[in-house]
Design a protein around this motif. Sequence first.
Motif, PDB file in Angstrom:
ATOM      1  N   PHE A  44       0.682  -1.208  -0.008  1.00 45.42           N
ATOM      2  CA  PHE A  44       0.080  -0.004  -0.019  1.00 45.42           C
ATOM      3  C   PHE A  44       0.800   1.078  -0.056  1.00 45.42           C
ATOM      4  N   ALA A  45       2.013   1.163   0.935  1.00 46.67           N
ATOM      5  CA  ALA A  45       2.821   2.369   0.994  1.00 46.67           C
ATOM      6  C   ALA A  45       3.535   2.507  -0.305  1.00 46.67           C
ATOM      7  N   ILE A  46       3.864   1.511  -0.890  1.00 42.14           N
ATOM      8  CA  ILE A  46       4.622   1.771  -2.228  1.00 42.14           C
ATOM      9  C   ILE A  46       3.768   2.448  -3.418  1.00 42.14           C
ATOM     10  N   LYS A  47       2.421   1.958  -3.457  1.00 39.63           N
ATOM     11  CA  LYS A  47       1.234   2.075  -4.358  1.00 39.63           C
ATOM     12  C   LYS A  47       1.012   3.941  -4.113  1.00 39.63           C
ATOM     13  N   HIS A  48       0.875   4.140  -2.860  1.00 41.94           N
ATOM     14  CA  HIS A  48       0.317   5.354  -2.375  1.00 41.94           C
ATOM     15  C   HIS A  48       1.653   6.236  -1.935  1.00 41.94           C
ATOM     16  N   LYS A  49       2.890   6.088  -2.379  1.00 43.52           N
ATOM     17  CA  LYS A  49       3.910   7.077  -1.652  1.00 43.52           C
ATOM     18  C   LYS A  49       3.557   8.545  -1.785  1.00 43.52           C
ATOM     19  N   GLN A  50       3.217   8.870  -3.230  1.00 39.25           N
ATOM     20  CA  GLN A  50       3.122  10.260  -3.468  1.00 39.25           C
ATOM     21  C   GLN A  50       1.986  10.613  -2.668  1.00 39.25           C
ATOM     22  N   GLU A  51       0.994  10.198  -2.644  1.00 39.68           N
ATOM     23  CA  GLU A  51      -0.064  10.725  -1.819  1.00 39.68           C
ATOM     24  C   GLU A  51       0.097  11.005  -0.093  1.00 39.68           C
ATOM     25  N   ILE A  52       0.957   9.855   0.369  1.00 39.41           N
ATOM     26  CA  ILE A  52       1.330   9.677   1.812  1.00 39.41           C
ATOM     27  C   ILE A  52       2.409  11.030   2.011  1.00 39.41           C
ATOM     28  N   ASN A  53       3.125  11.511   1.249  1.00 37.46           N
ATOM     29  CA  ASN A  53       4.035  12.366   1.237  1.00 37.46           C
ATOM     30  C   ASN A  53       3.518  13.910   1.180  1.00 37.46           C
ATOM     31  N   LYS A  54       2.566  13.954   0.373  1.00 37.73           N
ATOM     32  CA  LYS A  54       1.877  15.117   0.054  1.00 37.73           C
ATOM     33  C   LYS A  54       0.538  15.490   0.925  1.00 37.73           C
ATOM     34  N   ASN A  55      -0.105  14.627   1.089  1.00 37.39           N
ATOM     35  CA  ASN A  55      -1.504  15.007   1.819  1.00 37.39           C
ATOM     36  C   ASN A  55      -1.223  14.656   3.417  1.00 37.39           C
ATOM     37  N   PRO A  56      -1.235  15.610   4.365  1.00 37.61           N
ATOM     38  CA  PRO A  56      -0.976  15.483   5.767  1.00 37.61           C
ATOM     39  C   PRO A  56      -1.836  14.520   6.377  1.00 37.61           C
ATOM     40  N   ASP A 137       1.348  16.905  11.617  1.00 42.25           N
ATOM     41  CA  ASP A 137       2.798  16.569  11.744  1.00 42.25           C
ATOM     42  C   ASP A 137       3.710  17.008  12.602  1.00 42.25           C
ATOM     43  N   VAL A 138       3.390  18.228  12.998  1.00 45.44           N
ATOM     44  CA  VAL A 138       4.306  19.203  14.108  1.00 45.44           C
ATOM     45  C   VAL A 138       4.307  18.474  15.376  1.00 45.44           C
ATOM     46  N   GLU A 139       3.032  17.855  15.729  1.00 49.79           N
ATOM     47  CA  GLU A 139       2.877  17.052  16.938  1.00 49.79           C
ATOM     48  C   GLU A 139       3.736  15.855  16.774  1.00 49.79           C
ATOM     49  N   GLU A 140       3.666  15.182  15.993  1.00 45.16           N
ATOM     50  CA  GLU A 140       4.574  13.878  15.705  1.00 45.16           C
ATOM     51  C   GLU A 140       6.057  14.421  15.822  1.00 45.16           C
ATOM     52  N   ALA A 141       6.403  15.144  15.089  1.00 47.53           N
ATOM     53  CA  ALA A 141       7.770  16.018  15.139  1.00 47.53           C
ATOM     54  C   ALA A 141       8.277  15.849  16.438  1.00 47.53           C
TER      55      ALA A 141
END
Length: 263
Positions: A44-56, A137-141
Amino acid sequence: STQSTWDKKVEKKVMKEKGEELHELTTKNMLEQLQTFREKLEAFAIKHKQEINKNPEFRHQFHKMCLSVGVDPLASTKGFWAELLGYGDFYYQLAVQVIEVCIKTRPRNGGLISLTDLTTAIQKKRPPAANRISEKDVEEAISKVSILGDGFKVIELVRGPIHTKLVQSVPVELTPDNTTVLALAQEKAERAETVMMDGRKALFVNAYVTQLMLEKQLNWSSERCATTLYYMMHSGLAWVDLKGKEYQYWFLGMCSMEYLQNS
């Protein structure tokens, strides 16, 4: 009687063995299911890599899904997840930006800044082509990257229907009374005022409390109010302004001002 006791012992032993077999089989099936799910997660991560990186929001949901099966893509900057998604580098760089903004604004806000303002400030620092970030994302960081140390944490303020989050960047221990005062200041900040600034209309969000305000709204003794405010002032969390005969204790990390359009 002796035979009955013997039979019970044998029955107990057989039941124990069957129980252990069942437990072993159940555990094996669960591990196999988890392994299958992890493999599907990687696909799933390989298929949706772009969406995972771009969509918070998509990234946050994906991270929750990973944690549900014991996979933490943020745990290391090396390995499959880091190579595939760049997760480790992404949150490490985000944590560095958290530090930069917090240190830069600390002289003004005393080490307290709203999570919303912090996220907005970091987004402005990032290159236009960089992935959009969210408050999650900021909370995770902040929670995942150890470079931040003990001084950085997210504080949740809840008072009635108002629920907001602040980021603390100074190693000051906040007591329940301190967070109650912050929540009261945030409640006041929810009511913005229109003021004139340089001949133009502006929306001003002010966040302050007074001792009298605490006594009336929290039903605290004057000693309790004075002790709490004194601590917050001397730890740098609150700025003091004398208005008339009453001191106002301001929390600048919650304040903001913006000019209204067509004013």
